[in-house]
Design a protein around this motif. Sequence first.
Motif, PDB file in Angstrom:
ATOM      1  N   PHE A  70       0.917  -1.117   0.055  1.00  0.00           N
ATOM      2  CA  PHE A  70       0.067  -0.211   0.098  1.00  0.00           C
ATOM      3  C   PHE A  70       0.981   1.239   0.013  1.00  0.00           C
ATOM      4  O   PHE A  70       1.614   1.491   0.721  1.00  0.00           O
ATOM      5  CB  PHE A  70      -0.868   0.001   1.196  1.00  0.00           C
ATOM      6  N   THR A  71       0.795   1.931  -1.067  1.00  0.00           N
ATOM      7  CA  THR A  71       1.801   2.980  -1.270  1.00  0.00           C
ATOM      8  C   THR A  71       1.516   4.328  -0.278  1.00  0.00           C
ATOM      9  O   THR A  71       0.620   4.420   0.234  1.00  0.00           O
ATOM     10  CB  THR A  71       1.830   3.542  -2.867  1.00  0.00           C
ATOM     11  N   GLU A  72       2.586   5.221  -0.322  1.00  0.00           N
ATOM     12  CA  GLU A  72       2.549   6.247   0.285  1.00  0.00           C
ATOM     13  C   GLU A  72       1.164   7.316   0.208  1.00  0.00           C
ATOM     14  O   GLU A  72       0.641   7.805   1.041  1.00  0.00           O
ATOM     15  CB  GLU A  72       3.719   7.460   0.050  1.00  0.00           C
ATOM     16  N   PRO A  73       0.893   7.588  -1.022  1.00  0.00           N
ATOM     17  CA  PRO A  73      -0.635   8.266  -1.518  1.00  0.00           C
ATOM     18  C   PRO A  73      -1.819   7.470  -0.712  1.00  0.00           C
ATOM     19  O   PRO A  73      -2.669   8.057  -0.336  1.00  0.00           O
ATOM     20  CB  PRO A  73      -0.601   8.352  -3.009  1.00  0.00           C
ATOM     21  N   GLY A  74      -1.646   6.176  -0.788  1.00  0.00           N
ATOM     22  CA  GLY A  74      -2.650   5.527  -0.076  1.00  0.00           C
ATOM     23  C   GLY A  74      -2.920   5.606   1.459  1.00  0.00           C
ATOM     24  O   GLY A  74      -3.694   5.923   2.107  1.00  0.00           O
ATOM     25  N   LEU A  75      -1.723   5.704   2.086  1.00  0.00           N
ATOM     26  CA  LEU A  75      -1.510   6.014   3.621  1.00  0.00           C
ATOM     27  C   LEU A  75      -1.923   7.315   3.856  1.00  0.00           C
ATOM     28  O   LEU A  75      -2.848   7.821   4.690  1.00  0.00           O
ATOM     29  CB  LEU A  75      -0.022   6.081   3.859  1.00  0.00           C
ATOM     30  N   VAL A  76      -1.612   8.446   2.758  1.00  0.00           N
ATOM     31  CA  VAL A  76      -2.041   9.776   3.200  1.00  0.00           C
ATOM     32  C   VAL A  76      -3.533   9.710   2.878  1.00  0.00           C
ATOM     33  O   VAL A  76      -4.490  10.593   3.716  1.00  0.00           O
ATOM     34  CB  VAL A  76      -1.492  10.766   2.116  1.00  0.00           C
ATOM     35  N   GLU A  77      -3.978   9.292   1.737  1.00  0.00           N
ATOM     36  CA  GLU A  77      -5.583   9.237   1.629  1.00  0.00           C
ATOM     37  C   GLU A  77      -6.348   8.569   2.750  1.00  0.00           C
ATOM     38  O   GLU A  77      -7.520   8.789   3.060  1.00  0.00           O
ATOM     39  CB  GLU A  77      -5.814   8.535   0.432  1.00  0.00           C
ATOM     40  N   ASN A  78      -5.768   7.492   3.284  1.00  0.00           N
ATOM     41  CA  ASN A  78      -6.394   6.687   4.347  1.00  0.00           C
ATOM     42  C   ASN A  78      -6.719   7.630   5.557  1.00  0.00           C
ATOM     43  O   ASN A  78      -7.840   7.653   6.293  1.00  0.00           O
ATOM     44  CB  ASN A  78      -5.528   5.407   4.950  1.00  0.00           C
ATOM     45  N   ILE A  79      -5.713   8.408   5.934  1.00  0.00           N
ATOM     46  CA  ILE A  79      -5.883   9.182   7.051  1.00  0.00           C
ATOM     47  C   ILE A  79      -6.948  10.483   6.555  1.00  0.00           C
ATOM     48  O   ILE A  79      -7.842  10.663   7.412  1.00  0.00           O
ATOM     49  CB  ILE A  79      -4.498  10.083   7.285  1.00  0.00           C
ATOM     50  N   ALA A  80      -6.975  10.966   5.390  1.00  0.00           N
ATOM     51  CA  ALA A  80      -8.053  11.890   4.971  1.00  0.00           C
ATOM     52  C   ALA A  80      -9.345  11.277   5.098  1.00  0.00           C
ATOM     53  O   ALA A  80     -10.450  11.873   5.460  1.00  0.00           O
ATOM     54  CB  ALA A  80      -7.677  12.381   3.735  1.00  0.00           C
ATOM     55  N   GLN A 127       4.720  17.092   8.481  1.00  0.00           N
ATOM     56  CA  GLN A 127       5.319  16.052   9.277  1.00  0.00           C
ATOM     57  C   GLN A 127       5.003  14.552   8.999  1.00  0.00           C
ATOM     58  O   GLN A 127       4.845  13.847  10.061  1.00  0.00           O
ATOM     59  CB  GLN A 127       5.091  16.379  10.837  1.00  0.00           C
ATOM     60  N   LEU A 128       4.936  14.151   7.666  1.00  0.00           N
ATOM     61  CA  LEU A 128       4.389  12.964   7.349  1.00  0.00           C
ATOM     62  C   LEU A 128       5.641  12.049   7.718  1.00  0.00           C
ATOM     63  O   LEU A 128       6.839  12.278   7.232  1.00  0.00           O
ATOM     64  CB  LEU A 128       4.279  13.004   5.904  1.00  0.00           C
ATOM     65  N   LYS A 129       5.376  11.048   8.553  1.00  0.00           N
ATOM     66  CA  LYS A 129       6.549  10.095   8.898  1.00  0.00           C
ATOM     67  C   LYS A 129       5.878   8.764   8.628  1.00  0.00           C
ATOM     68  O   LYS A 129       4.585   8.437   8.897  1.00  0.00           O
ATOM     69  CB  LYS A 129       6.863  10.203  10.488  1.00  0.00           C
ATOM     70  N   VAL A 185      -6.000  18.045  11.623  1.00  0.00           N
ATOM     71  CA  VAL A 185      -5.960  16.967  12.274  1.00  0.00           C
ATOM     72  C   VAL A 185      -4.772  16.259  12.221  1.00  0.00           C
ATOM     73  O   VAL A 185      -3.843  16.463  11.668  1.00  0.00           O
ATOM     74  CB  VAL A 185      -6.873  15.892  11.482  1.00  0.00           C
ATOM     75  N   GLU A 186      -4.591  15.565  13.503  1.00  0.00           N
ATOM     76  CA  GLU A 186      -3.239  14.522  13.448  1.00  0.00           C
ATOM     77  C   GLU A 186      -3.824  13.100  13.264  1.00  0.00           C
ATOM     78  O   GLU A 186      -4.760  12.737  13.830  1.00  0.00           O
ATOM     79  CB  GLU A 186      -2.774  14.755  14.868  1.00  0.00           C
ATOM     80  N   GLY A 187      -3.162  12.499  12.449  1.00  0.00           N
ATOM     81  CA  GLY A 187      -3.390  10.976  11.981  1.00  0.00           C
ATOM     82  C   GLY A 187      -2.396  10.144  12.294  1.00  0.00           C
ATOM     83  O   GLY A 187      -1.183  10.523  12.335  1.00  0.00           O
ATOM     84  N   THR A 188      -2.785   8.811  12.690  1.00  0.00           N
ATOM     85  CA  THR A 188      -1.844   7.736  12.936  1.00  0.00           C
ATOM     86  C   THR A 188      -2.287   6.548  12.306  1.00  0.00           C
ATOM     87  O   THR A 188      -3.545   6.375  12.549  1.00  0.00           O
ATOM     88  CB  THR A 188      -1.374   7.471  14.576  1.00  0.00           C
ATOM     89  N   ILE A 226       2.900   2.753  11.957  1.00  0.00           N
ATOM     90  CA  ILE A 226       3.794   2.805  10.814  1.00  0.00           C
ATOM     91  C   ILE A 226       3.719   4.099  10.044  1.00  0.00           C
ATOM     92  O   ILE A 226       4.443   4.192   9.158  1.00  0.00           O
ATOM     93  CB  ILE A 226       3.031   1.441   9.865  1.00  0.00           C
ATOM     94  N   ALA A 227       2.824   5.025  10.365  1.00  0.00           N
ATOM     95  CA  ALA A 227       2.682   6.227   9.581  1.00  0.00           C
ATOM     96  C   ALA A 227       1.936   7.440  10.329  1.00  0.00           C
ATOM     97  O   ALA A 227       0.900   6.877  11.284  1.00  0.00           O
ATOM     98  CB  ALA A 227       2.152   6.080   8.282  1.00  0.00           C
ATOM     99  N   SER A 228       2.338   8.724  10.457  1.00  0.00           N
ATOM    100  CA  SER A 228       1.710   9.826  10.947  1.00  0.00           C
ATOM    101  C   SER A 228       1.900  11.027  10.287  1.00  0.00           C
ATOM    102  O   SER A 228       2.834  11.144   9.410  1.00  0.00           O
ATOM    103  CB  SER A 228       2.161   9.895  12.355  1.00  0.00           C
TER     104      SER A 228
END
Length: 138
Positions: free
Chosen positions: A49-59, A87-89, A116-119, A127-129
């Motif tokens: 699951f790629t980086e854009p997927g992680l960002v979209e999951n938080i959104a 601060q994407l980690k 928002v702050e997302g993890t 694994i991401a925040s």
Amino acid sequence: MSIASDILPYLPQRAPFVMVQTLEQCDATSATTQFLVPEGNILVAEGLFTEPGLVENIAQTAAAHMGYICRQENKPVPVGFIGAVQQLKIARLPKAGELLTTTITVKNQIFNATIVEGTISIQEAVIASCEMRIFTAG
């Protein structure tokens, strides 16, 4: 046990671009979703699951939060747009088949802008925040 096993009524997104499956918890300032990453997901590449997927999951977790609150108040579910990601980690990319648990906490809301702050966690390991600024239309 989730409070919404069908999350679609709370989201403006539709397949194939839905990156959350269940709403596990939601209150005035936070929400938690789960997402079992499918192999055929549009944002899975080479089994990850790629980086854009992680960002979209938080959104989309933030969208589910706002959608759930609006539905409780008999208001329409708004459409939101990511204005900034800070601060994407990312510790690692999840594999298809792994269960993501994503939590957002509203840090600030002024007019149509929400910060928002997302993890994202897998079995309790983050694994991401990131911090995300989201603007809603309307």
